[in-house]
Design a protein around this motif. Structure first.
Motif, PDB file in Angstrom:
ATOM      1  N   LEU A 102       0.830  -1.209   0.000  1.00 16.51           N
ATOM      2  CA  LEU A 102       0.000   0.000   0.000  1.00 16.51           C
ATOM      3  C   LEU A 102       0.866   1.262   0.000  1.00 16.51           C
ATOM      4  O   LEU A 102       0.591   2.217  -0.731  1.00 16.51           O
ATOM      5  N   THR A 103       1.908   1.262   0.803  1.00 14.01           N
ATOM      6  CA  THR A 103       2.812   2.415   0.847  1.00 14.01           C
ATOM      7  C   THR A 103       3.478   2.619  -0.509  1.00 14.01           C
ATOM      8  O   THR A 103       3.594   3.748  -1.002  1.00 14.01           O
ATOM      9  N   ARG A 104       3.912   1.536  -1.104  1.00 16.24           N
ATOM     10  CA  ARG A 104       4.557   1.601  -2.420  1.00 16.24           C
ATOM     11  C   ARG A 104       3.613   2.215  -3.454  1.00 16.24           C
ATOM     12  O   ARG A 104       3.990   3.079  -4.239  1.00 16.24           O
ATOM     13  N   GLU A 105       2.339   1.766  -3.436  1.00 14.41           N
ATOM     14  CA  GLU A 105       1.362   2.298  -4.389  1.00 14.41           C
ATOM     15  C   GLU A 105       1.127   3.790  -4.159  1.00 14.41           C
ATOM     16  O   GLU A 105       1.027   4.563  -5.125  1.00 14.41           O
ATOM     17  N   ASN A 106       1.044   4.218  -2.896  1.00 18.04           N
ATOM     18  CA  ASN A 106       0.833   5.645  -2.595  1.00 18.04           C
ATOM     19  C   ASN A 106       2.007   6.490  -3.074  1.00 18.04           C
ATOM     20  O   ASN A 106       1.812   7.569  -3.653  1.00 18.04           O
ATOM     21  N   VAL A 107       3.231   6.007  -2.832  1.00 17.47           N
ATOM     22  CA  VAL A 107       4.414   6.743  -3.289  1.00 17.47           C
ATOM     23  C   VAL A 107       4.436   6.812  -4.812  1.00 17.47           C
ATOM     24  O   VAL A 107       4.736   7.857  -5.401  1.00 17.47           O
ATOM     25  N   GLN A 108       4.092   5.695  -5.423  1.00 17.79           N
ATOM     26  CA  GLN A 108       4.094   5.652  -6.888  1.00 17.79           C
ATOM     27  C   GLN A 108       3.066   6.634  -7.456  1.00 17.79           C
ATOM     28  O   GLN A 108       3.347   7.350  -8.414  1.00 17.79           O
ATOM     29  N   GLU A 109       1.874   6.684  -6.864  1.00 15.71           N
ATOM     30  CA  GLU A 109       0.856   7.627  -7.331  1.00 15.71           C
ATOM     31  C   GLU A 109       1.314   9.069  -7.158  1.00 15.71           C
ATOM     32  O   GLU A 109       1.129   9.904  -8.050  1.00 15.71           O
ATOM     33  N   THR A 110       1.922   9.374  -6.026  1.00 15.87           N
ATOM     34  CA  THR A 110       2.413  10.728  -5.774  1.00 15.87           C
ATOM     35  C   THR A 110       3.486  11.096  -6.788  1.00 15.87           C
ATOM     36  O   THR A 110       3.484  12.206  -7.339  1.00 15.87           O
ATOM     37  N   PHE A 111       4.403  10.174  -7.029  1.00 22.29           N
ATOM     38  CA  PHE A 111       5.468  10.425  -8.005  1.00 22.29           C
ATOM     39  C   PHE A 111       4.884  10.651  -9.396  1.00 22.29           C
ATOM     40  O   PHE A 111       5.308  11.559 -10.114  1.00 22.29           O
ATOM     41  N   GLU A 112       3.896   9.815  -9.770  1.00 21.21           N
ATOM     42  CA  GLU A 112       3.268   9.979 -11.088  1.00 21.21           C
ATOM     43  C   GLU A 112       2.581  11.345 -11.192  1.00 21.21           C
ATOM     44  O   GLU A 112       2.649  12.000 -12.243  1.00 21.21           O
TER      45      GLU A 112
END
Length: 176
Positions: A102-112
């Motif tokens: 979940l943390t990985r997905e949130n970071v990825q969304e923020t980066f995108e």
């Protein structure tokens, strides 16, 4: 854990009842034990020894069965405990893995989102500089507005105070 099964086989030598023995042996044992209607002390002792052996064998067999039953119960309890512990450990691992994902997905969304917004490092620096200047201008404008309002309010209070002072002075002169 792999389940291992151990099996033990035991041979029992049981005495066949008289009805199942051949007729010749039945007659021979019948004639030896009933020779004169009374049993000899040697035969009595042999019967007691046989009965004692039988009792010991039965007791040993029952003890072995009870031990085997207790062993099975202990084995089942150990398996249940291991299964429960395994399930708790699995839940802990799955929870931590899920949190990481979940943390990985949130970071990825923020980066995108940042990549969509800025595109490159140069454009990000330009936009951040522009945003900082914009915030600074808004702050300066708000400060100036506040200073103007304070000056206006002060001026109004001073005018009102002078007016009242004049009125009071005039009233005092008229009384004197």
């Amino acid at each position: 854990m792999a389940d291992t099964k151990t099996t033990t086989t035991s041979r029992r030598t049981t005495r066949k009842p008289a009805a199942k023995r051949p007729a010749a042996k039945r007659r021979a044992s019948a004639t030896t034990s009933r020779s004169n209607g009374t049993t000899s002390p040697a035969v009595k002792q042999a019967n007691k020894t046989t009965a004692a052996k039988r009792a010991r064998t039965t007791a040993t067999r029952q003890t072995a069965a009870a031990a085997q039953s207790a062993t099975k119960a202990n084995t089942n309890a150990a398996k249940a405990t291991v299964t429960e512990a395994r399930s708790y450990a699995e839940r802990v691992v799955l929870t931590s893995v899920g949190s990481v994902l979940l943390t990985r997905e949130n970071v990825q969304e923020t980066f995108e989102d940042l990549v969509k917004r800025f595109g490159s490092l140069d454009s990000a620096q330009k936009e951040i500089t522009r945003d900082l200047k914009k915030a600074e201008r808004r702050g300066a404008t708000a400060r100036n507005r506040l200073e103007r309002q304070v000056r206006r309010t002060r001026t109004q209070l001073e005018r009102e105070l002078r007016t009242r002072r004049r009125e009071v002075t005039a009233q005092v002169k008229s009384l004197v």
